[in-house]
Design a protein around this motif. Structure first.
Motif, PDB file in Angstrom:
ATOM      1  N   ALA A 158       0.821  -1.202   0.000  1.00 25.65           N
ATOM      2  CA  ALA A 158       0.000   0.000   0.000  1.00 25.65           C
ATOM      3  C   ALA A 158       0.861   1.261   0.000  1.00 25.65           C
ATOM      4  O   ALA A 158       0.567   2.232  -0.715  1.00 25.65           O
ATOM      5  CB  ALA A 158      -0.941  -0.001   1.196  1.00 25.65           C
ATOM      6  N   CYS A 159       1.924   1.248   0.796  1.00 25.74           N
ATOM      7  CA  CYS A 159       2.816   2.418   0.833  1.00 25.74           C
ATOM      8  C   CYS A 159       3.388   2.702  -0.539  1.00 25.74           C
ATOM      9  O   CYS A 159       3.450   3.862  -0.984  1.00 25.74           O
ATOM     10  CB  CYS A 159       3.948   2.194   1.838  1.00 25.74           C
ATOM     11  SG  CYS A 159       3.428   2.232   3.568  1.00 25.74           S
ATOM     12  N   ASN A 160       3.825   1.659  -1.222  1.00 26.84           N
ATOM     13  CA  ASN A 160       4.377   1.851  -2.557  1.00 26.84           C
ATOM     14  C   ASN A 160       3.317   2.369  -3.519  1.00 26.84           C
ATOM     15  O   ASN A 160       3.588   3.258  -4.347  1.00 26.84           O
ATOM     16  CB  ASN A 160       4.972   0.542  -3.074  1.00 26.84           C
ATOM     17  CG  ASN A 160       5.661   0.712  -4.410  1.00 26.84           C
ATOM     18  OD1 ASN A 160       5.040   0.567  -5.460  1.00 26.84           O
ATOM     19  ND2 ASN A 160       6.955   1.011  -4.379  1.00 26.84           N
ATOM     20  N   LEU A 161       2.110   1.836  -3.401  1.00 26.50           N
ATOM     21  CA  LEU A 161       1.024   2.290  -4.267  1.00 26.50           C
ATOM     22  C   LEU A 161       0.739   3.769  -4.047  1.00 26.50           C
ATOM     23  O   LEU A 161       0.619   4.545  -5.007  1.00 26.50           O
ATOM     24  CB  LEU A 161      -0.235   1.464  -3.982  1.00 26.50           C
ATOM     25  CG  LEU A 161      -1.492   1.857  -4.766  1.00 26.50           C
ATOM     26  CD1 LEU A 161      -1.288   1.673  -6.258  1.00 26.50           C
ATOM     27  CD2 LEU A 161      -2.701   1.039  -4.285  1.00 26.50           C
ATOM     28  N   PHE A 162       0.653   4.192  -2.792  1.00 29.36           N
ATOM     29  CA  PHE A 162       0.355   5.588  -2.491  1.00 29.36           C
ATOM     30  C   PHE A 162       1.501   6.518  -2.904  1.00 29.36           C
ATOM     31  O   PHE A 162       1.273   7.670  -3.266  1.00 29.36           O
ATOM     32  CB  PHE A 162       0.054   5.760  -1.002  1.00 29.36           C
ATOM     33  CG  PHE A 162      -1.092   4.918  -0.506  1.00 29.36           C
ATOM     34  CD1 PHE A 162      -2.128   4.527  -1.345  1.00 29.36           C
ATOM     35  CD2 PHE A 162      -1.133   4.498   0.830  1.00 29.36           C
ATOM     36  CE1 PHE A 162      -3.177   3.746  -0.883  1.00 29.36           C
ATOM     37  CE2 PHE A 162      -2.182   3.723   1.299  1.00 29.36           C
ATOM     38  CZ  PHE A 162      -3.198   3.334   0.444  1.00 29.36           C
ATOM     39  N   ASP A 163       2.721   5.988  -2.854  1.00 30.85           N
ATOM     40  CA  ASP A 163       3.882   6.789  -3.250  1.00 30.85           C
ATOM     41  C   ASP A 163       3.986   6.940  -4.762  1.00 30.85           C
ATOM     42  O   ASP A 163       4.408   7.980  -5.267  1.00 30.85           O
ATOM     43  CB  ASP A 163       5.179   6.154  -2.741  1.00 30.85           C
ATOM     44  CG  ASP A 163       5.386   6.322  -1.249  1.00 30.85           C
ATOM     45  OD1 ASP A 163       4.781   7.252  -0.670  1.00 30.85           O
ATOM     46  OD2 ASP A 163       6.138   5.517  -0.662  1.00 30.85           O
ATOM     47  N   MET A 164       3.609   5.890  -5.488  1.00 31.92           N
ATOM     48  CA  MET A 164       3.907   5.844  -6.916  1.00 31.92           C
ATOM     49  C   MET A 164       2.717   6.136  -7.831  1.00 31.92           C
ATOM     50  O   MET A 164       2.910   6.469  -8.997  1.00 31.92           O
ATOM     51  CB  MET A 164       4.486   4.469  -7.268  1.00 31.92           C
ATOM     52  CG  MET A 164       5.757   4.105  -6.498  1.00 31.92           C
ATOM     53  SD  MET A 164       7.083   5.344  -6.631  1.00 31.92           S
ATOM     54  CE  MET A 164       7.401   5.289  -8.398  1.00 31.92           C
ATOM     55  N   ALA A 165       1.500   5.999  -7.328  1.00 26.42           N
ATOM     56  CA  ALA A 165       0.330   6.267  -8.173  1.00 26.42           C
ATOM     57  C   ALA A 165       0.232   7.758  -8.490  1.00 26.42           C
ATOM     58  O   ALA A 165       0.498   8.605  -7.633  1.00 26.42           O
ATOM     59  CB  ALA A 165      -0.940   5.788  -7.480  1.00 26.42           C
ATOM     60  N   THR A 166      -0.146   8.063  -9.707  1.00 25.01           N
ATOM     61  CA  THR A 166      -0.324   9.456 -10.122  1.00 25.01           C
ATOM     62  C   THR A 166      -1.695   9.946  -9.659  1.00 25.01           C
ATOM     63  O   THR A 166      -2.720   9.352 -10.021  1.00 25.01           O
ATOM     64  CB  THR A 166      -0.232   9.582 -11.646  1.00 25.01           C
ATOM     65  OG1 THR A 166       1.043   9.093 -12.076  1.00 25.01           O
ATOM     66  CG2 THR A 166      -0.392  11.031 -12.067  1.00 25.01           C
ATOM     67  N   PRO A 167      -1.754  10.988  -8.849  1.00 24.28           N
ATOM     68  CA  PRO A 167      -3.049  11.495  -8.382  1.00 24.28           C
ATOM     69  C   PRO A 167      -3.913  11.978  -9.542  1.00 24.28           C
ATOM     70  O   PRO A 167      -3.416  12.337 -10.610  1.00 24.28           O
ATOM     71  CB  PRO A 167      -2.663  12.653  -7.458  1.00 24.28           C
ATOM     72  CG  PRO A 167      -1.237  12.406  -7.089  1.00 24.28           C
ATOM     73  CD  PRO A 167      -0.618  11.742  -8.281  1.00 24.28           C
ATOM     74  N   ASP A 168      -5.206  11.989  -9.321  1.00 18.91           N
ATOM     75  CA  ASP A 168      -6.127  12.518 -10.315  1.00 18.91           C
ATOM     76  C   ASP A 168      -5.983  14.038 -10.380  1.00 18.91           C
ATOM     77  O   ASP A 168      -5.227  14.648  -9.612  1.00 18.91           O
ATOM     78  CB  ASP A 168      -7.554  12.128  -9.951  1.00 18.91           C
ATOM     79  CG  ASP A 168      -8.446  12.027 -11.179  1.00 18.91           C
ATOM     80  OD1 ASP A 168      -8.343  11.006 -11.886  1.00 18.91           O
ATOM     81  OD2 ASP A 168      -9.223  12.960 -11.422  1.00 18.91           O
ATOM     82  N   GLU A 169      -6.705  14.655 -11.284  1.00 21.31           N
ATOM     83  CA  GLU A 169      -6.608  16.108 -11.479  1.00 21.31           C
ATOM     84  C   GLU A 169      -6.961  16.883 -10.217  1.00 21.31           C
ATOM     85  O   GLU A 169      -6.461  17.993 -10.003  1.00 21.31           O
ATOM     86  CB  GLU A 169      -7.523  16.538 -12.628  1.00 21.31           C
ATOM     87  CG  GLU A 169      -7.084  16.005 -13.987  1.00 21.31           C
ATOM     88  CD  GLU A 169      -8.045  16.395 -15.090  1.00 21.31           C
ATOM     89  OE1 GLU A 169      -9.122  16.962 -14.760  1.00 21.31           O
ATOM     90  OE2 GLU A 169      -7.745  16.142 -16.273  1.00 21.31           O
ATOM     91  N   ASP A 170      -7.796  16.299  -9.375  1.00 22.82           N
ATOM     92  CA  ASP A 170      -8.188  16.989  -8.138  1.00 22.82           C
ATOM     93  C   ASP A 170      -7.205  16.740  -6.994  1.00 22.82           C
ATOM     94  O   ASP A 170      -7.446  17.158  -5.855  1.00 22.82           O
ATOM     95  CB  ASP A 170      -9.597  16.593  -7.720  1.00 22.82           C
ATOM     96  CG  ASP A 170      -9.723  15.108  -7.412  1.00 22.82           C
ATOM     97  OD1 ASP A 170      -8.700  14.393  -7.448  1.00 22.82           O
ATOM     98  OD2 ASP A 170     -10.851  14.639  -7.135  1.00 22.82           O
TER      99      ASP A 170
END
Length: 361
Positions: free
Chosen positions: A150-162
């Protein structure tokens, strides 16, 4: 009278309800021990790897491993416990899916056959307690693995426009300790990151049942219902395989349009990490099947299992470290691990109790 003959008499007595509580140590009469290895399925690369390494360790000591496959059926798992006891094996290694741990412990206690649980913990009781024949548990730190994923996912995922990271969770088999603990790790990371001000929204949690064929339609349903999604946390290797297939079917480019993390280090998913389609994978815990064999050999030779509960941290890989994995774990076997040297019966220091999955220096 040989030990094998005595074992068979003990089993026959147990079947008649007349004998209980006899323990056995020492070398079997045929020159090697015979172990039963009870697994919930062989339709998964994790268990194929687990059995393979267990066989490698057994061969090093002149022992035999007989595999009992439950084919994902709780009734079959229960019957396999009975059949393994009736076969008069020298030790039982069980992944106690479908609440089979209690039955196995009770029957092993009556028959005087030692058992080791691996992979899935028995929640009702621990080893070397009420059931003296339940000598050890060896398993992965599932909560830690789920947390790191989960930490890696939250670190590496590109946030949406908001500025929000919209994530989905594709779960493992409902009710199993493995699935529960991995998701506990996810929730821990979610709480930590949101407390730090990271904007994360879980758009859905769906049942992948630790299988690609279940995870694919479950992910398709998740993608259809979620207005936005930037990443998916997949509970295991088969789940990640189904997730990636569903995302591709939806026209998403893996690693760009969506970030996916998984667990188990299945060969196809390690390749997906190498190709940049799977962001992160963690595993190596198939080796615990072999460690269970080594522990059982030591126990039957009269050595104490000093650490009755061994919880192993797992090996994470990303695209930057996948080459190290191929080098250090060829054919999913640690290149620098000496099977016999890990055994107390062979003069070793029982490294199976402290071995950590890691890359060589």
């Amino acid at each position: 009278m040989s030990r094998k003959m005595l074992r068979n008499l003990l089993v026959a007595g147990v079947a008649a309800g007349t004998l209980a509580g006899f323990g056995m140590t020492g070398q079997a009469a045929d020159g090697g021990y015979t172990f039963a290895m009870l697994v919930p399925t062989m339709n998964h690369e994790y268990f194929e790897n687990c059995v393979s390494f267990a066989n490698s360790c057994a061969e090093a000591f002149g022992c035999t491993v007989n595999v009992y496959n439950a084919d994902n059926n709780a009734d079959t798992m229960s019957k396999n416990v009975e059949d393994a006891i009736a076969a008069g094996v020298d030790g039982i290694l069980i992944d106690p899916y479908y609440a089979s741990g209690m039955k196995c412990a009770e029957m092993c206690e009556a028959a005087g056959i030692p058992m080791i649980a691996f992979d899935s913990d028995i929640e009702e009781f621990g080893p070397q307690g009420d059931y003296t024949q339940y000598i050890s548990f060896i398993g992965p730190d599932d909560a830690d693995a789920g947390y790191n994923m989960a930490c890696n996912l939250f670190d590496m995922a590109t946030p949406d426009e908001d500025g929000t990271i919209y994530v989905g969770v594709v779960q493992g088999t409902p009710g199993t300790a493995v699935a529960i603990n991995r998701e506990v790790g996810f929730d821990k990371a979610l709480a930590e990151y949101t407390d730090k001000g990271v904007k994360i929204e879980v758009v859905g949690r769906v049942n992948g049942d630790f299988a690609a064929e279940t995870s694919l339609p479950a992910t398709e349903d998740l993608l259809q219902k979620a207005e936005k999604i930037n990443g998916i946390w997949a509970a295991n290797g088969g789940t990640a395989t189904g997730v990636m297939a569903a995302c591709k079917n939806a026209g998403l480019e893996l690693g760009k349009d969506i970030t996916i993390v998984g667990m188990d280090l299945n060969s196809s998913n390690v390749k997906a990490v190498e190709d940049g389609e799977l962001q992160y994978d963690i595993g190596g815990h198939w080796l615990i099947g072999g460690y269970a064999v080594i522990q059982m050999v030591d126990y039957l030779n009269g050595y104490e299992i000093k650490n009755p509960k061994t919880i192993l941290k797992l090996l994470p890989i990303t695209q930057d470290t996948v080459d190290k994995f191929y080098k250090d774990y060829p054919d999913n076997i640690p290149a620098n691990f000496d099977i016999k040297a890990a055994s107390q019966a062979n003069g070793g220091d029982a490294e199976y109790s402290s071995f950590e999955f890691k890359f060589s220096e």
